[in-house]
Design a protein around this motif. Sequence first.
Motif, short mmCIF file in Angstrom:
data_model
loop_
_atom_site.label_atom_id
_atom_site.label_comp_id
_atom_site.label_asym_id
_atom_site.label_seq_id
_atom_site.Cartn_x
_atom_site.Cartn_y
_atom_site.Cartn_z
N TYR A 19 -41.14 -56.33 -93.55
CA TYR A 19 -40.35 -57.48 -93.98
C TYR A 19 -41.18 -58.76 -93.93
O TYR A 19 -41.07 -59.63 -94.82
CB TYR A 19 -39.12 -57.63 -93.09
CG TYR A 19 -38.01 -56.65 -93.39
CD1 TYR A 19 -37.30 -56.02 -92.37
CD2 TYR A 19 -37.65 -56.34 -94.70
CE1 TYR A 19 -36.27 -55.12 -92.63
CE2 TYR A 19 -36.63 -55.44 -94.98
CZ TYR A 19 -35.95 -54.84 -93.95
OH TYR A 19 -34.95 -53.95 -94.21
N SER A 20 -42.02 -58.90 -92.89
CA SER A 20 -42.86 -60.10 -92.78
C SER A 20 -43.84 -60.19 -93.94
O SER A 20 -44.07 -61.27 -94.49
CB SER A 20 -43.63 -60.08 -91.45
OG SER A 20 -42.75 -60.23 -90.37
N LYS A 21 -44.45 -59.06 -94.28
CA LYS A 21 -45.41 -59.06 -95.40
C LYS A 21 -44.72 -59.45 -96.71
O LYS A 21 -45.36 -60.05 -97.59
CB LYS A 21 -46.06 -57.68 -95.54
CG LYS A 21 -46.95 -57.27 -94.36
CD LYS A 21 -48.18 -58.14 -94.26
CE LYS A 21 -49.09 -57.68 -93.15
NZ LYS A 21 -50.30 -58.51 -93.03
N LYS A 34 -42.37 -61.56 -96.78
CA LYS A 34 -41.87 -62.91 -96.50
C LYS A 34 -40.35 -62.95 -96.34
O LYS A 34 -39.72 -63.98 -96.55
CB LYS A 34 -42.33 -63.90 -97.58
CG LYS A 34 -43.85 -64.03 -97.64
CD LYS A 34 -44.28 -65.10 -98.64
CE LYS A 34 -45.81 -65.23 -98.65
NZ LYS A 34 -46.28 -66.26 -99.60
N GLN A 35 -39.78 -61.80 -95.93
CA GLN A 35 -38.36 -61.75 -95.60
C GLN A 35 -38.23 -61.94 -94.09
O GLN A 35 -37.93 -61.02 -93.33
CB GLN A 35 -37.76 -60.42 -96.06
CG GLN A 35 -37.86 -60.21 -97.57
CD GLN A 35 -37.32 -58.87 -98.01
OE1 GLN A 35 -36.61 -58.18 -97.26
NE2 GLN A 35 -37.64 -58.47 -99.23
N TYR A 36 -38.48 -63.17 -93.64
CA TYR A 36 -38.67 -63.44 -92.22
C TYR A 36 -37.38 -63.27 -91.42
O TYR A 36 -37.43 -62.88 -90.24
CB TYR A 36 -39.25 -64.84 -92.04
CG TYR A 36 -40.60 -65.00 -92.68
CD1 TYR A 36 -40.83 -66.01 -93.61
CD2 TYR A 36 -41.65 -64.15 -92.36
CE1 TYR A 36 -42.08 -66.16 -94.21
CE2 TYR A 36 -42.89 -64.29 -92.96
CZ TYR A 36 -43.11 -65.28 -93.89
OH TYR A 36 -44.32 -65.42 -94.46
N ALA A 58 -46.31 -67.17 -88.84
CA ALA A 58 -45.95 -67.30 -90.25
C ALA A 58 -44.84 -68.34 -90.44
O ALA A 58 -44.76 -68.99 -91.48
CB ALA A 58 -45.51 -65.94 -90.81
N LEU A 59 -43.97 -68.48 -89.40
CA LEU A 59 -42.90 -69.47 -89.44
C LEU A 59 -43.36 -70.83 -88.91
O LEU A 59 -42.53 -71.73 -88.69
CB LEU A 59 -41.71 -68.97 -88.61
CG LEU A 59 -41.01 -67.71 -89.14
CD1 LEU A 59 -40.00 -67.20 -88.13
CD2 LEU A 59 -40.33 -68.00 -90.47
#
Length: 652
Positions: free
Chosen positions: A300-302, A304-306, A342-343
Amino acid sequence: MFRFGKIKTALCVVLLYASLCHAYEEKDSLRNAYRSKNTMDKVFLYEKLDLNTKRAYQDFFYTVFPDLSNDPKIKGSKKNEIRYRFALAEVYNIKGDEIKAINILKSIQNDKDYKLSDSEYMNLLVSLQKSYLNLNLYSNVFQINSEIDNLRKKGASFPLWSYNIKSQLYAKLFLYEKAILQLKSEIQELKHYAQNDPLIIPSAYNDLGFYYSLTDNIDSAFHYYKRSIRLSEQNLQKSHPDAYDRLTGTVKGNMAVLYCKQNKYNIAIPLLLEDIAINAKNKEDHLGNASSLILLSECYSKLKQYDKANKVLNQVEILLPKIAQAATQVHFYKTKAELLQALHQTDQAYRYYKKAFHLNDSINRQNQSRLLGGNEILYHLEQQDDLITQQQVAIQHKQQYILRIVLFGLLIITLFSFIYLINSRKKQLEIQKMNAEISAKNKLIKESLSEKEMLLREIHHRVNNNLQMISGILALQQIHNADDSIKVILQEGQARIQSIALIHKALYHSDNFAKVPFEMYLKELVHVIRETYQKVGHTIQCDVEARAIELNINTAIPLSLIINEIITNSFKHAFKNRNNGSIHIVLQKINDHYKLTITDNGIGLPDNFNPAVLHSIGFDLIIGLTRQLNGSLNWNNQQGTEINITFNEINS
């Protein structure tokens, strides 16, 4: 497409809830069934369970099973007692309490009041082998391997689910190619017995796919994972649905890992959701569930569904106190830190990075303690074996003494004509004894050499890991330092450490621990430097030529630092205001010395270049290390820069 994804996710949630309910009922059912039975029926119930179920309820059996040891029905029958002790040793082995397992198995082996059948002795050897393998006592594993082979030649049956111990041993030693070849031969042998257990062949192909994934052979890994699923559908889906679900869930989780390596996260996510839903059926398998959830969060992070990634990690955080394996906790902390970074939550990310580093350092210390503890365990076990051997020798001496008396009486009664035959027989026995002693010593020498080779491989592996840890710490310092000059210094220090770490990596992957294959090493070093320093949109071609040259570690380390400095300087300074260029590295042996030539077609050195005036740490390091190699250094500008270093190999 988006709506279908939502439906599929909702379906997985429903399945997850249903699985949890089913698992809770099944757990209570098994425990109640165990408590309702008498002593030996409890042992029989445990024996009939499959291995996955035994692992799922390892804590329960570890708590209740030892209480049966003093039961009169077990103590009153030697056969019942041996059967119970075999089961108890397996309980300890599954729980990871290997010392207790080995002590019980040794007590069975040395019990003079019970003669083991060939099949029972085979089970004992296989159980001992598993415990020694888990304790990394490889010399003991090799010794038992030879005993098992001898027993199989006599016709003793081999437990099916112990088929892969040899391939596991190679994998533990990082010899994955040998592990693959060994596992393939084990699968061929298993095909003769596949009808006895339809789960075993699909499981073996899953293991084979996993070993291929460790060698980065992605296509072969997918091939064997898919074969595992096909065989499961043919042999298990209808007859053994629970086993089918567990295995296919594991395989799909493994396939998801490969898709992540290929950056195909949209394909990996549905597979991971299926694996998580199946894992949830076993409420006590927190480790498997957490591992799949962490990987799902990374996907999910890859993408960008943080928010989704954070929700998944919150589920893992709930499971974390129930997970004893520290490596999974490190994986969670790193994944959480990367998500926070990333955030742009840098401070919180730093705290999780710090937790990961501290825990990883603790794991390394535990591994070192376990290595030392393994040697202490081996010494303790050898002492026990020596005591038993001494007792057996004492009995043999008494028997020999009695035999001598009998022989002496027979010699008096018999005629002198038998004296010659008796003397000949004695000489023959002495020769046989000497041959046996020589064979035993040869075997001991071979085992000692094998053990030292494994320890040397382990040393290089640990040095590489420790250097990588230092490199990681420097990288972390670089992230949190705002001063560009300090960042450059940290980056250069990290590159120098990396060049030494690659030497140790090359050695533990090599069959020859005394020499570094330099062409392979240089290609990997150049690749690391290019990844670090080559700018986006620039193309710097690097050619390496070092045919069949191997150098010892005393020469390889200073030479690697020299090459690292020169190539790094070329990437940083030689191609300013240019989008492309080339670097050529040649290492050759000329008579009794070596010559290193590095050329580039860049802007060249200044006309008045003088390292004595420059006061460059990098060039000072090159000059100092060249002297250490008893070498000479010269340079010139010819359509770029050419640096020549002539040196000798350091023997001590």
